[in-house]
Design a protein around this motif. Structure first.
Motif, short mmCIF file in Angstrom:
data_model
loop_
_atom_site.label_atom_id
_atom_site.label_comp_id
_atom_site.label_asym_id
_atom_site.label_seq_id
_atom_site.Cartn_x
_atom_site.Cartn_y
_atom_site.Cartn_z
N SER A 65 0.71 -1.24 0.14
CA SER A 65 -0.10 0.01 0.01
C SER A 65 0.66 1.46 -0.16
O SER A 65 1.95 1.17 0.43
CB SER A 65 -0.91 -0.04 1.18
OG SER A 65 -1.54 1.19 1.25
N HIS B 144 1.36 4.97 1.51
CA HIS B 144 1.67 5.45 3.05
C HIS B 144 1.43 7.20 3.26
O HIS B 144 2.25 7.78 2.81
CB HIS B 144 2.96 4.96 3.58
CG HIS B 144 3.05 4.88 5.17
ND1 HIS B 144 1.97 4.91 5.88
CD2 HIS B 144 4.25 4.47 5.86
CE1 HIS B 144 2.50 4.76 7.25
NE2 HIS B 144 3.57 4.64 7.16
N SER C 178 -0.58 8.07 6.24
CA SER C 178 -0.95 8.34 7.62
C SER C 178 -0.49 7.40 8.59
O SER C 178 0.01 6.38 8.35
CB SER C 178 -2.49 8.22 7.57
OG SER C 178 -3.37 8.08 8.86
N ASP D 216 -2.39 4.00 8.68
CA ASP D 216 -2.66 3.43 7.33
C ASP D 216 -2.63 1.94 7.65
O ASP D 216 -3.51 1.15 7.01
CB ASP D 216 -1.58 3.68 6.44
CG ASP D 216 -1.85 5.09 5.79
OD1 ASP D 216 -2.93 5.40 6.05
OD2 ASP D 216 -0.85 5.42 5.30
N LEU E 86 -4.90 3.71 -0.52
CA LEU E 86 -5.66 4.44 0.40
C LEU E 86 -5.93 6.02 0.21
O LEU E 86 -4.84 6.43 -0.27
CB LEU E 86 -5.04 4.29 1.86
CG LEU E 86 -4.73 2.95 2.42
CD1 LEU E 86 -3.53 2.96 3.52
CD2 LEU E 86 -6.05 2.34 2.95
N THR F 46 -7.08 8.73 4.77
CA THR F 46 -6.66 8.69 5.96
C THR F 46 -5.89 9.69 6.56
O THR F 46 -5.48 9.87 7.74
CB THR F 46 -5.72 7.28 6.08
OG1 THR F 46 -4.81 7.45 5.20
CG2 THR F 46 -6.69 6.28 5.61
N GLN F 47 -5.16 10.45 5.55
CA GLN F 47 -4.13 11.56 5.82
C GLN F 47 -4.82 12.86 6.80
O GLN F 47 -4.35 13.63 7.58
CB GLN F 47 -3.36 12.18 4.88
CG GLN F 47 -4.31 13.02 3.85
CD GLN F 47 -4.98 12.45 2.84
OE1 GLN F 47 -5.32 11.31 2.95
NE2 GLN F 47 -5.19 12.88 1.68
N THR G 174 -1.31 12.55 10.33
CA THR G 174 -0.26 12.50 9.53
C THR G 174 1.11 13.27 9.93
O THR G 174 0.57 14.14 10.97
CB THR G 174 -0.64 12.73 7.85
OG1 THR G 174 0.62 12.32 7.24
CG2 THR G 174 -0.88 14.31 7.83
#
Length: 241
Positions: free
Chosen positions: A42, A44, A46, A49, A149, A152-153, A157
């Motif tokens: 994936s 990255h 955050s 994650d 993803l 999510t940030q 983050t």
């Protein structure tokens, strides 16, 4: 051996997602194999994650063993949980040990999670990929599962305060079809193929994301090339340095 810790932690995380009012858009989970080893890869963006990336494997009833920096395992709270969930510590000064543990897990039929950028991308664009994920897949003879993803940030983050309350943030996940190493393929070539596929999935997740910045002050989480005020990749590299 029975999983005594991982399932309750997942249950707790899902409860917290409901409390926060998170809205999930997840597609492609049918690509996660029901059995056998695989390397889940994936982007990255955050600190959270690994929590969200693991959701992609739940429809297949798989538990992901993430490779994470060794300092997380030394924390008095997260350390015991990470060890009990059989995640894999990575000491960058002694990477061979982590690699061997991940390889052993893959050959035992586990799904191993890897963030090949190694660190969070401050620009929210893809950084260069380390070759470890491709090497693991080749040596273990297992597929690579690319995923991306987005959103999510906005919760937690680098360089920004945590926002873990009830914000009803959307979170978008996209999982792609497995990539199988080709016979005699160079690890650099496989890494390039993998990064291109993750880039495609990231763009798909960004395009599907239902929220756009609500004003000038809300553009920090959007990459510069999409009109946001996040650092450019060059600026982010300087900050990391």
């Amino acid at each position: 051996m029975a999983e005594l810790v991982y399932p309750p932690v997942i249950g707790f995380a899902r409860t917290m997602f409901q409390v926060q009012g998170l809205r999930f858009d997840i597609a492609g989970t049918e690509h996660v194999p029901r059995e056998g080893g695989a390397v889940l890869v994936s982007n990255h963006i955050s600190y959270l994650d690994f929590v969200f990336a693991g959701l992609a494997a739940r429809p297949a009833k798989r538990l992901v063993r993430f490779m994470a920096k060794e300092s997380v395992f030394r924390h008095k709270v997260s350390g015991p949980l990470m060890r009990a969930m059989k995640h894999i510590p990575v000491d960058r000064a002694q990477g061979v040990h982590a690699y061997d543990n991940a390889l052993r897990a893959l050959r035992a039929g586990e799904v191993v999670g890897v963030f090949p950028e190694a660190t969070i991308s401050r620009s929210f664009t893809l950084k260069a990929f380390k070759s470890g994920a491709a090497r693991l897949a080749q040596e273990a003879g297992v597929p690579l599962l690319p995923m991306a993803l987005w959103g999510t940030q906005r919760m937690w983050t680098k360089g920004h305060p945590r926002r873990l309350g009830r914000h009803r943030f959307p979170v978008t996940l996209r999982v792609g079809a497995p990539l199988a190493p080709e016979p005699q393929e160079q690890v650099e070539s496989l890494t390039d193929r993998l990064r291109c596929r993750v880039q495609e999935l990231l763009e798909a997740a960004q395009n599907a994301y239902p929220v756009r910045p609500s004003g000038e002050r809300d553009t920090w989480w959007l990459p510069a090339h999409l009109g946001g005020t996040a650092p450019t990749p060059q600026e982010a590299a300087a900050l990391d340095a």
